[in-house]
Design an enzyme around this catalytic site. Structure first.
Site, PDB file in Angstrom:
ATOM      1  N   HIS A 126     -21.710 -44.748  39.524  1.00 40.90           N
ATOM      2  CA  HIS A 126     -20.826 -43.934  38.697  1.00 40.90           C
ATOM      3  C   HIS A 126     -20.933 -42.449  39.090  1.00 40.90           C
ATOM      4  CE1 HIS A 126     -18.776 -42.132  35.288  1.00 40.90           C
ATOM      5  NE2 HIS A 126     -19.833 -41.340  35.153  1.00 40.90           N
ATOM      6  N   HIS A 131     -18.183 -39.169  40.508  1.00 36.00           N
ATOM      7  CA  HIS A 131     -18.121 -37.725  40.243  1.00 36.00           C
ATOM      8  C   HIS A 131     -18.174 -36.839  41.478  1.00 36.00           C
ATOM      9  CE1 HIS A 131     -18.345 -37.461  35.829  1.00 36.00           C
ATOM     10  NE2 HIS A 131     -19.200 -38.470  35.841  1.00 36.00           N
ATOM     11  N   GLU A 172     -14.159 -37.428  32.853  1.00 34.70           N
ATOM     12  CA  GLU A 172     -14.441 -38.865  32.854  1.00 34.70           C
ATOM     13  C   GLU A 172     -13.181 -39.735  32.902  1.00 34.70           C
ATOM     14  OE1 GLU A 172     -17.213 -40.115  33.449  1.00 34.70           O
ATOM     15  OE2 GLU A 172     -18.747 -38.701  32.777  1.00 34.70           O
ATOM     16  N   SER A 191     -14.966 -45.300  38.829  1.00 36.39           N
ATOM     17  CA  SER A 191     -16.067 -46.216  39.123  1.00 36.39           C
ATOM     18  C   SER A 191     -15.897 -47.566  38.423  1.00 36.39           C
ATOM     19  CB  SER A 191     -17.408 -45.569  38.745  1.00 36.39           C
ATOM     20  OG  SER A 191     -17.426 -45.200  37.381  1.00 36.39           O
TER      21      SER A 191
HETATM   22  N1  HBI Z   1     -26.916 -36.393  31.564  1.00 34.14           N
HETATM   23  N2  HBI Z   1     -27.336 -37.457  33.553  1.00 34.14           N
HETATM   24  C1  HBI Z   1     -26.458 -37.005  32.647  1.00 34.14           C
HETATM   25  N3  HBI Z   1     -25.121 -37.201  32.840  1.00 34.14           N
HETATM   26  C2  HBI Z   1     -24.211 -36.764  31.937  1.00 34.14           C
HETATM   27  O1  HBI Z   1     -23.000 -36.932  32.143  1.00 34.14           O
HETATM   28  C3  HBI Z   1     -24.678 -36.094  30.781  1.00 34.14           C
HETATM   29  C4  HBI Z   1     -26.056 -35.926  30.620  1.00 34.14           C
HETATM   30  N4  HBI Z   1     -26.528 -35.304  29.541  1.00 34.14           N
HETATM   31  C5  HBI Z   1     -25.674 -34.754  28.551  1.00 34.14           C
HETATM   32  C6  HBI Z   1     -24.239 -34.959  28.770  1.00 34.14           C
HETATM   33  N5  HBI Z   1     -23.804 -35.605  29.815  1.00 34.14           N
HETATM   34  C7  HBI Z   1     -23.281 -34.393  27.754  1.00 34.14           C
HETATM   35  O2  HBI Z   1     -23.790 -33.167  27.302  1.00 34.14           O
HETATM   36  C8  HBI Z   1     -21.862 -34.128  28.262  1.00 34.14           C
HETATM   37  O3  HBI Z   1     -21.244 -35.326  28.596  1.00 34.14           O
HETATM   38  C9  HBI Z   1     -21.057 -33.399  27.233  1.00 34.14           C
HETATM   39 FE    FE Z   2     -19.857 -39.525  34.163  1.00 34.92          FE
END
Ligand code: HBI
Ligand code: FE
Length: 296
Positions: A126, A131, A172, A191
């Site tokens: 993913h 991304h 997303e 994904s």
């Molecule tokens: N951590 N690894 C990871 N990936 C994310 O997309 C992610 C996160 N921590 C917090 C977070 N997203 C959210 O704060 C956001 O999607 C708003």
């Molecule tokens: Fe994501």
């Protein structure tokens, strides 16, 4: 732990870990290859051009799980972004800090065989397949950095729930117009083979023109396909509309309506009104119209 062998890895203060690339098993590498091959077949004509172009420029391939050091070297030469290995979801403040500094935190475990099509935590397929390619696009790259800085401000102001909706409905699950029809750019769709088809071709969901305030007022589903997809004109539009201090907007959001995921709003630029057959069959939403007189 079987599910994610990185959860006990030694981690740095910024939540990054060592990807330990040589330790991926042949089975795990093969899982990446199958996931990759499956999406590779679906994406031409469905993913936006910038994604398809960057995917090959970055050398992402069905050969196997990329070494994030190599990938970072290629990516940073293009836009200055790097990919930072993490074990899974990390705290919001650490996440935004990485983005604000042009580092994308990517989960490095790969989903287990039993969860090939659905998983709750972002894995390497993913995060890296979905991304990373768009980070090679200069305008998208700037947007996501600005989002990171905005995230830190939103946290301070207690407005993260609104900002998170922007991320959800663009980064997303965003769609984009193209001269030859709608295209995907959101990583959650990119994904997922099933959602790739659903988001573009199924008659069920609404498809509505991008509107920042409308999105920030809209709830979302995390455990099913989206009921409403928002469609941007271009990354220039996305950056332009979001490149501002959201303070005044957050003040407005304290009053006024909130929209359900299946609801259309009065001023929506409707590209397609969903028939909701998919969701209705599951008893999860029917496509209401907020502010419209209800039809008998
Ligand atoms: N951590 N690894 C990871 N990936 C994310 O997309 C992610 C996160 N921590 C917090 C977070 N997203 C959210 O704060 C956001 O999607 C708003
Ligand atoms: Fe994501």
């Amino acid at each position: 732990m079987k599910r994610n062998r990185y959860v006990n890895a030694r981690r740095n203060a910024d939540w990054t870990i060592d990807q330990d690339w040589p330790t991926y098993t042949a089975e795990e590498q093969d899982r990446w290859r199958r996931l990759f091959a499956r999406q590779e077949k679906l994406l031409p004509g469905r993913a936006c051009e910038a994604f398809l172009e960057a995917k090959s420029r970055l050398g992402l391939s069905s050969v196997g799980i990329p070494d994030l050091m190599d990938l970072s070297e290629k990516l940073s030469a293009l836009t200055g972004w790097r990919v930072a290995p993490v074990a899974g979801l990390i705290p919001d403040d650490a996440f935004f800090d990485h983005l604000a500094n042009r580092r994308f935190p990517a989960g490095v475990f790969i989903r287990p065989e039993e969860e090939l099509d659905y998983l709750e935590e972002p894995d390497v397929f993913h995060d890296v397949f979905g991304h990373v390619p768009l980070l090679a696009d200069p305008v998208y790259a700037q947007f996501l950095e600005a989002y990171g800085r905005g995230g830190r401000r939103a946290l301070e102001r207690g407005q993260l729930h609104n900002l998170a909706r922007l991320y959800w409905y663009t980064v997303e699950f965003g769609l984009m117009k193209s001269p030859r029809g709608l295209r995907i750019f959101g990583a959650g769709i990119m994904s997922s083979p099933a959602e790739t088809i659903f988001a573009l071709e199924d008659a069920s969901p609404n498809r509505v023109g991008f509107d920042l305030e409308r999105i920030m007022r809209t709830k979302y589903l995390i455990d099913d396909f989206q009921q409403t997809y928002f469609v941007i004109e271009s990354f220039d539009q996305l950056l332009h509309d979001c490149y501002q201090d959201f303070g005044a907007l957050y003040d407005r959001l304290r009053s006024g309506p909130e929209f359900e995921p299946d609801e259309l709003a009065k001023n929506d630029r409707i590209i397609a009104k969903g028939d909701f057959h998919y969701f209705r069959a599951k008893g999860r939403g029917e496509g209401k119209c907020a502010g419209f007189p209800s039809q008998p």
